[in-house]
Design a protein around this motif. Structure first.
Motif, mmCIF file in Angstrom:
data_model
loop_
_atom_site.group_PDB
_atom_site.id
_atom_site.type_symbol
_atom_site.label_atom_id
_atom_site.label_comp_id
_atom_site.label_asym_id
_atom_site.label_seq_id
_atom_site.Cartn_x
_atom_site.Cartn_y
_atom_site.Cartn_z
ATOM 1 N N PHE A 45 0.827 -1.208 0.000
ATOM 2 C CA PHE A 45 0.000 0.000 0.000
ATOM 3 C C PHE A 45 0.865 1.264 0.000
ATOM 4 O O PHE A 45 0.586 2.235 -0.713
ATOM 5 C CB PHE A 45 -0.918 -0.024 1.227
ATOM 6 C CG PHE A 45 -1.719 1.228 1.414
ATOM 7 C CD1 PHE A 45 -2.824 1.500 0.620
ATOM 8 C CD2 PHE A 45 -1.358 2.152 2.386
ATOM 9 C CE1 PHE A 45 -3.557 2.663 0.790
ATOM 10 C CE2 PHE A 45 -2.079 3.314 2.554
ATOM 11 C CZ PHE A 45 -3.182 3.580 1.758
ATOM 12 N N LEU A 46 1.933 1.237 0.792
ATOM 13 C CA LEU A 46 2.792 2.416 0.931
ATOM 14 C C LEU A 46 3.807 2.535 -0.215
ATOM 15 O O LEU A 46 4.516 3.534 -0.303
ATOM 16 C CB LEU A 46 3.549 2.363 2.265
ATOM 17 C CG LEU A 46 2.708 2.553 3.532
ATOM 18 C CD1 LEU A 46 3.510 2.153 4.775
ATOM 19 C CD2 LEU A 46 2.225 3.990 3.656
ATOM 20 N N LYS A 47 3.881 1.504 -1.058
ATOM 21 C CA LYS A 47 4.874 1.429 -2.130
ATOM 22 C C LYS A 47 6.300 1.388 -1.563
ATOM 23 O O LYS A 47 7.224 2.006 -2.081
ATOM 24 C CB LYS A 47 4.703 2.557 -3.152
ATOM 25 C CG LYS A 47 3.285 2.615 -3.728
ATOM 26 C CD LYS A 47 3.207 3.474 -4.951
ATOM 27 C CE LYS A 47 1.794 3.684 -5.466
ATOM 28 N NZ LYS A 47 0.888 2.525 -5.340
ATOM 29 N N TRP A 48 6.440 0.678 -0.471
ATOM 30 C CA TRP A 48 7.756 0.451 0.126
ATOM 31 C C TRP A 48 8.177 -0.977 -0.209
ATOM 32 O O TRP A 48 7.328 -1.866 -0.344
ATOM 33 C CB TRP A 48 7.709 0.607 1.654
ATOM 34 C CG TRP A 48 7.375 1.988 2.142
ATOM 35 C CD1 TRP A 48 7.074 3.085 1.386
ATOM 36 C CD2 TRP A 48 7.283 2.403 3.507
ATOM 37 N NE1 TRP A 48 6.809 4.161 2.194
ATOM 38 C CE2 TRP A 48 6.921 3.769 3.504
ATOM 39 C CE3 TRP A 48 7.467 1.759 4.729
ATOM 40 C CZ2 TRP A 48 6.751 4.501 4.680
ATOM 41 C CZ3 TRP A 48 7.289 2.475 5.901
ATOM 42 C CH2 TRP A 48 6.947 3.842 5.869
ATOM 43 N N SER A 49 9.495 -1.201 -0.295
ATOM 44 C CA SER A 49 9.961 -2.554 -0.612
ATOM 45 C C SER A 49 10.602 -3.198 0.620
ATOM 46 O O SER A 49 11.298 -2.535 1.390
ATOM 47 C CB SER A 49 10.958 -2.515 -1.771
ATOM 48 O OG SER A 49 12.058 -1.714 -1.422
ATOM 49 N N ASP A 50 10.350 -4.474 0.762
ATOM 50 C CA ASP A 50 10.875 -5.228 1.910
ATOM 51 C C ASP A 50 12.378 -5.413 1.750
ATOM 52 O O ASP A 50 12.842 -5.963 0.751
ATOM 53 C CB ASP A 50 10.181 -6.586 1.974
ATOM 54 C CG ASP A 50 10.731 -7.460 3.083
ATOM 55 O OD1 ASP A 50 11.155 -6.916 4.126
ATOM 56 O OD2 ASP A 50 10.742 -8.700 2.911
ATOM 57 N N ALA A 51 13.141 -4.972 2.769
ATOM 58 C CA ALA A 51 14.603 -5.116 2.709
ATOM 59 C C ALA A 51 15.088 -6.178 3.689
ATOM 60 O O ALA A 51 16.302 -6.324 3.888
ATOM 61 C CB ALA A 51 15.261 -3.773 3.002
ATOM 62 N N GLY A 52 14.170 -6.915 4.299
ATOM 63 C CA GLY A 52 14.587 -8.004 5.182
ATOM 64 C C GLY A 52 13.729 -8.130 6.426
ATOM 65 O O GLY A 52 13.141 -7.165 6.878
ATOM 66 N N ARG A 53 13.691 -9.351 6.949
ATOM 67 C CA ARG A 53 12.893 -9.631 8.158
ATOM 68 C C ARG A 53 13.684 -10.508 9.105
ATOM 69 O O ARG A 53 14.433 -11.378 8.668
ATOM 70 C CB ARG A 53 11.625 -10.412 7.812
ATOM 71 C CG ARG A 53 10.779 -9.724 6.817
ATOM 72 C CD ARG A 53 9.614 -10.617 6.437
ATOM 73 N NE ARG A 53 9.118 -10.177 5.149
ATOM 74 C CZ ARG A 53 8.063 -10.654 4.540
ATOM 75 N NH1 ARG A 53 7.383 -11.633 5.101
ATOM 76 N NH2 ARG A 53 7.679 -10.184 3.389
ATOM 77 N N LEU A 54 13.488 -10.271 10.381
ATOM 78 C CA LEU A 54 14.031 -11.177 11.391
ATOM 79 C C LEU A 54 12.855 -11.556 12.288
ATOM 80 O O LEU A 54 12.347 -10.718 13.026
ATOM 81 C CB LEU A 54 15.143 -10.493 12.191
ATOM 82 C CG LEU A 54 16.137 -11.416 12.894
ATOM 83 C CD1 LEU A 54 17.259 -10.602 13.519
ATOM 84 C CD2 LEU A 54 15.506 -12.326 13.906
ATOM 85 N N ILE A 55 12.413 -12.795 12.171
ATOM 86 C CA ILE A 55 11.261 -13.265 12.937
ATOM 87 C C ILE A 55 11.790 -14.236 13.991
ATOM 88 O O ILE A 55 12.179 -15.362 13.674
ATOM 89 C CB ILE A 55 10.236 -13.980 12.028
ATOM 90 C CG1 ILE A 55 9.881 -13.111 10.811
ATOM 91 C CG2 ILE A 55 8.992 -14.366 12.833
ATOM 92 C CD1 ILE A 55 9.152 -11.827 11.100
ATOM 93 N N ALA A 56 11.827 -13.775 15.243
ATOM 94 C CA ALA A 56 12.380 -14.572 16.332
ATOM 95 C C ALA A 56 11.237 -15.220 17.110
ATOM 96 O O ALA A 56 10.748 -14.697 18.109
ATOM 97 C CB ALA A 56 13.240 -13.690 17.242
ATOM 98 N N GLY A 57 10.805 -16.378 16.606
ATOM 99 C CA GLY A 57 9.760 -17.137 17.297
ATOM 100 C C GLY A 57 10.333 -17.915 18.469
ATOM 101 O O GLY A 57 11.550 -18.100 18.569
ATOM 102 N N ASN A 58 9.455 -18.347 19.354
ATOM 103 C CA ASN A 58 9.844 -19.102 20.552
ATOM 104 C C ASN A 58 10.853 -18.339 21.405
ATOM 105 O O ASN A 58 11.765 -18.929 21.984
ATOM 106 C CB ASN A 58 10.383 -20.488 20.163
ATOM 107 C CG ASN A 58 9.357 -21.276 19.371
ATOM 108 O OD1 ASN A 58 8.197 -21.381 19.789
ATOM 109 N ND2 ASN A 58 9.734 -21.780 18.218
ATOM 110 N N CYS A 59 10.682 -17.023 21.428
ATOM 111 C CA CYS A 59 11.562 -16.143 22.208
ATOM 112 C C CYS A 59 10.702 -15.271 23.129
ATOM 113 O O CYS A 59 10.383 -14.120 22.794
ATOM 114 C CB CYS A 59 12.394 -15.256 21.299
ATOM 115 S SG CYS A 59 13.632 -16.150 20.341
ATOM 116 N N PRO A 60 10.311 -15.796 24.284
ATOM 117 C CA PRO A 60 9.466 -15.002 25.183
ATOM 118 C C PRO A 60 10.197 -13.835 25.829
ATOM 119 O O PRO A 60 9.567 -12.874 26.281
ATOM 120 C CB PRO A 60 9.017 -16.024 26.248
ATOM 121 C CG PRO A 60 10.049 -17.113 26.182
ATOM 122 C CD PRO A 60 10.537 -17.151 24.772
ATOM 123 N N ASP A 61 11.530 -13.903 25.861
ATOM 124 C CA ASP A 61 12.301 -12.810 26.477
ATOM 125 C C ASP A 61 13.700 -12.765 25.871
ATOM 126 O O ASP A 61 14.068 -13.622 25.058
ATOM 127 C CB ASP A 61 12.369 -12.974 28.008
ATOM 128 C CG ASP A 61 12.843 -14.367 28.399
ATOM 129 O OD1 ASP A 61 13.729 -14.913 27.685
ATOM 130 O OD2 ASP A 61 12.332 -14.915 29.386
#
Ligand code: FMN
Length: 170
Positions: free
Chosen positions: A136-152
């Motif tokens: 929608f914003l016409k921005w491009s994804d430059a990367g993701r860090l998805i840290a699952g199973n990390c409660p703290d």
């Protein structure tokens, strides 16, 4: 590159903050200019949907967004860093995102990154929201860090190192 990090956690020393700190260290080591906006410690009201901005050209609310809008406009990369709250952004960060509504100048071909920490692993919804929002914003994804199973922060393992490398590789 001019980078702004929008950080959404109320935990100053929590998991997502640890990723933000390391990302910033890496990006600064690579010579980039980075500013951090701590949404959970800022005064940002929810969008009132009054549409004042559509005629006046600016938001009716005078709060910390007034200072943030020009920084967002100038940023080449906007990083969204959040704990997962009910499968999406924290409310504090979502309030900032909703206020993008008042500033059409933000639709100017920026890059975006997403950093998420979560106690579990159900992160599809926030990733879908992020992707749709970037479109929608016409921005491009430059990367993701998805840290699952990390409660703290103690559970982050090698994720802070990954965050550093993502910053350093920009
Ligand atoms: C209000 C609230 C809602 C949460 N919702 C989720 C959720 O939907 N899925 C999940 O995996 N973790 C959920 N969590 C856990 C946090 O996302 C997780 O502990 C995160 O790593 C905390 O990051 P922080 O230390 O940066 O605040 C929730 C925590 C809170 C306080």
């Amino acid at each position: 590159m001019n980078i702004i990090v929008l950080s959404g956690s109320p935990h100053q020393n929590g998991a997502s903050s640890a990723l933000v700190r390391e990302f910033i260290r890496g990006a600064q080591d690579a010579g980039h200019t980075v500013e951090r906006f701590n949404a959970a410690f800022a005064n940002v009201g929810g969008c009132k949907a009054c549409n004042y901005c559509k005629t006046a050209g600016s938001c009716i609310q005078q709060d910390d967004m007034t200072m943030l809008y020009p920084k967002l406009e100038a940023a080449e990369l906007v990083v969204f860093a959040t704990p997962l709250y009910y499968f999406t952004f924290s409310a504090q960060l979502k309030a900032v995102i909703d206020r993008f509504y008042a500033d059409p100048a933000l639709k100017n071909g920026k890059k975006a990154m997403l950093f998420v920490t979560a106690a579990g692993s159900a992160t599809k919804a926030i990733e879908a929201t992020y992707e749709t929002m970037c479109g929608f914003l016409k921005w491009s994804d430059a990367g993701r860090l998805i840290a699952g199973n990390c409660p703290d922060a103690a559970a982050l393992g090698s994720h802070p190192q990954q965050a550093y490398e993502m910053g350093a590789a920009l």
